[in-house]
Design a protein around this motif. Sequence first.
Motif, short mmCIF file in Angstrom:
data_model
loop_
_atom_site.label_atom_id
_atom_site.label_comp_id
_atom_site.label_asym_id
_atom_site.label_seq_id
_atom_site.Cartn_x
_atom_site.Cartn_y
_atom_site.Cartn_z
N LEU A 1 17.32 -11.27 11.80
CA LEU A 1 17.03 -9.85 11.90
C LEU A 1 17.43 -9.08 10.64
CD1 LEU A 1 15.70 -7.79 13.66
CD2 LEU A 1 17.85 -7.52 14.93
N PRO A 2 18.66 -9.22 10.15
CA PRO A 2 18.97 -8.57 8.86
C PRO A 2 18.08 -9.05 7.73
CG PRO A 2 20.99 -9.22 9.98
CD PRO A 2 19.86 -9.84 10.76
N ALA A 3 17.74 -10.34 7.72
CA ALA A 3 16.86 -10.85 6.66
C ALA A 3 15.51 -10.17 6.68
CB ALA A 3 16.69 -12.36 6.81
N ALA A 4 14.96 -9.94 7.89
CA ALA A 4 13.67 -9.26 8.00
C ALA A 4 13.76 -7.83 7.50
CB ALA A 4 13.19 -9.30 9.44
N ALA A 5 14.89 -7.18 7.78
CA ALA A 5 15.08 -5.80 7.31
C ALA A 5 15.20 -5.75 5.78
CB ALA A 5 16.32 -5.20 7.96
N LEU A 6 15.97 -6.67 5.22
CA LEU A 6 16.09 -6.71 3.75
C LEU A 6 14.75 -7.00 3.10
CD1 LEU A 6 19.41 -8.77 3.38
CD2 LEU A 6 19.13 -6.29 3.21
N GLU A 7 13.99 -7.92 3.70
CA GLU A 7 12.67 -8.25 3.15
C GLU A 7 11.76 -7.04 3.16
OE1 GLU A 7 8.82 -11.14 4.09
OE2 GLU A 7 10.45 -10.97 5.55
N TRP A 8 11.75 -6.31 4.27
CA TRP A 8 10.85 -5.18 4.40
C TRP A 8 11.22 -4.05 3.44
CZ3 TRP A 8 6.78 -2.53 4.71
CH2 TRP A 8 6.82 -1.16 4.92
N VAL A 9 12.48 -3.62 3.45
CA VAL A 9 12.83 -2.43 2.70
C VAL A 9 12.72 -2.66 1.19
CG1 VAL A 9 15.35 -2.79 2.56
CG2 VAL A 9 14.42 -0.47 2.72
N THR A 10 12.99 -3.87 0.73
CA THR A 10 12.82 -4.14 -0.70
C THR A 10 11.35 -4.29 -1.06
OG1 THR A 10 13.27 -6.49 -0.26
CG2 THR A 10 15.10 -5.14 -1.04
N ALA A 11 10.56 -4.93 -0.18
CA ALA A 11 9.13 -5.07 -0.44
C ALA A 11 8.44 -3.72 -0.45
CB ALA A 11 8.49 -5.98 0.60
N LEU A 12 8.82 -2.84 0.48
CA LEU A 12 8.25 -1.50 0.51
C LEU A 12 8.53 -0.77 -0.80
CD1 LEU A 12 7.11 1.09 1.83
CD2 LEU A 12 9.41 1.49 2.77
N THR A 13 9.77 -0.82 -1.25
CA THR A 13 10.14 -0.11 -2.47
C THR A 13 9.42 -0.69 -3.68
OG1 THR A 13 12.31 0.27 -1.46
CG2 THR A 13 12.10 0.69 -3.82
N ALA A 14 9.36 -2.01 -3.76
CA ALA A 14 8.68 -2.65 -4.89
C ALA A 14 7.20 -2.31 -4.92
CB ALA A 14 8.87 -4.17 -4.81
N THR A 15 6.59 -2.24 -3.76
CA THR A 15 5.15 -2.00 -3.68
C THR A 15 4.80 -0.54 -3.92
OG1 THR A 15 4.94 -3.81 -2.09
CG2 THR A 15 3.11 -2.25 -2.20
N ALA A 16 5.64 0.36 -3.41
CA ALA A 16 5.29 1.78 -3.42
C ALA A 16 5.57 2.48 -4.73
CB ALA A 16 6.04 2.49 -2.29
N LEU A 17 6.63 2.06 -5.44
CA LEU A 17 7.05 2.83 -6.60
C LEU A 17 6.34 2.39 -7.88
CD1 LEU A 17 10.91 3.25 -6.16
CD2 LEU A 17 9.03 4.62 -5.24
N PRO A 18 5.95 3.35 -8.71
CA PRO A 18 5.45 3.00 -10.04
C PRO A 18 6.61 2.54 -10.91
CG PRO A 18 5.67 5.37 -9.83
CD PRO A 18 5.97 4.80 -8.47
N GLU A 19 6.29 1.83 -11.99
CA GLU A 19 7.33 1.32 -12.87
C GLU A 19 7.86 2.42 -13.81
OE1 GLU A 19 5.71 -2.02 -14.93
OE2 GLU A 19 5.52 -3.24 -13.12
N ALA A 20 9.13 2.26 -14.16
CA ALA A 20 9.76 3.06 -15.22
C ALA A 20 9.78 4.56 -14.93
CB ALA A 20 9.06 2.80 -16.56
N GLN A 21 9.79 4.94 -13.66
CA GLN A 21 9.97 6.34 -13.29
C GLN A 21 11.23 6.46 -12.45
OE1 GLN A 21 6.58 8.49 -11.77
NE2 GLN A 21 5.14 7.32 -13.00
N ALA A 22 12.11 7.34 -12.84
CA ALA A 22 13.40 7.46 -12.15
C ALA A 22 13.24 8.11 -10.78
CB ALA A 22 14.36 8.28 -13.00
N TYR A 23 13.85 7.49 -9.79
CA TYR A 23 13.93 8.04 -8.44
C TYR A 23 15.38 7.88 -7.97
CZ TYR A 23 8.82 7.99 -8.15
OH TYR A 23 7.47 8.20 -8.36
#
Length: 243
Positions: free
Chosen positions: A85-107
């Motif tokens: 269960l924690p592994a699925a949460a870590l996978e999702w939240v990091t994948a979401l962030t990697a997919t959604a954010l453009p590169e080299a822009q500070a957030y």
Amino acid sequence: MHLRAPAIILAVRAHGEHGAIVRGFTRDDGVQPGYVRGGRSRRLRPVLLPANTVLGEWRARTGEQLAALTVELVHSRAARHAEPLPAAALEWVTALTATALPEAQAYPRLHDGLAGVLDAIEAAPTARGWAAALVRYELLLLAELGFGLDLERCVATGAQDELAFVSPKSGGAVSRAAAIGLEAKLLPLPDFARAGGEADWPAIFDGLRLTGHFLARDILVDRRADTLAARERLVERLKRAVA
């Protein structure tokens, strides 16, 4: 180009026989990709896990060139990757962030929010301790990318009390009185999504349904829609865990 900064590992993709392309999320320079020589080696595989924090050093001759990246482990969350269960949460939240954010822009707010969610997943003894934080992070990501929901007043009447639903079209809150007869067409708005605090499982699942609708509609579209599979796995595991 030379950058040295702490980073949260978001995604790792094999490149060639031994290397890996890694996307790290820095607070001041946003998402930074880099090529890690030997990234698939026995020594580096435990370091290059999504959700780990590393000290990264990116070097490239030009801004257009993929930087060479070296990493030093700062904090490992490998133990949580061994728990479904924690592994699925870590996978999702990091994948979401990697997919959604453009590169080299500070957030910076998103970086701090992600760090908070990862800390909660790592520290909480049960999923209820971090699931509400995950929903709030998804709401923050929507807002930071320009798709924030208006949860302060009723989109129909302007009232600020008894906000219980959200319009799936406008993303605006709807009061309980204005929603009479339309409840089936609206998305439930759990209190914790507006005011914070603790949440029970029905409210958490209402929150996941709310954010999931807008993530799928506004952010994870076209080729990025494949990322939603990680979220579906997480939600199914959460449902099984509380059944």
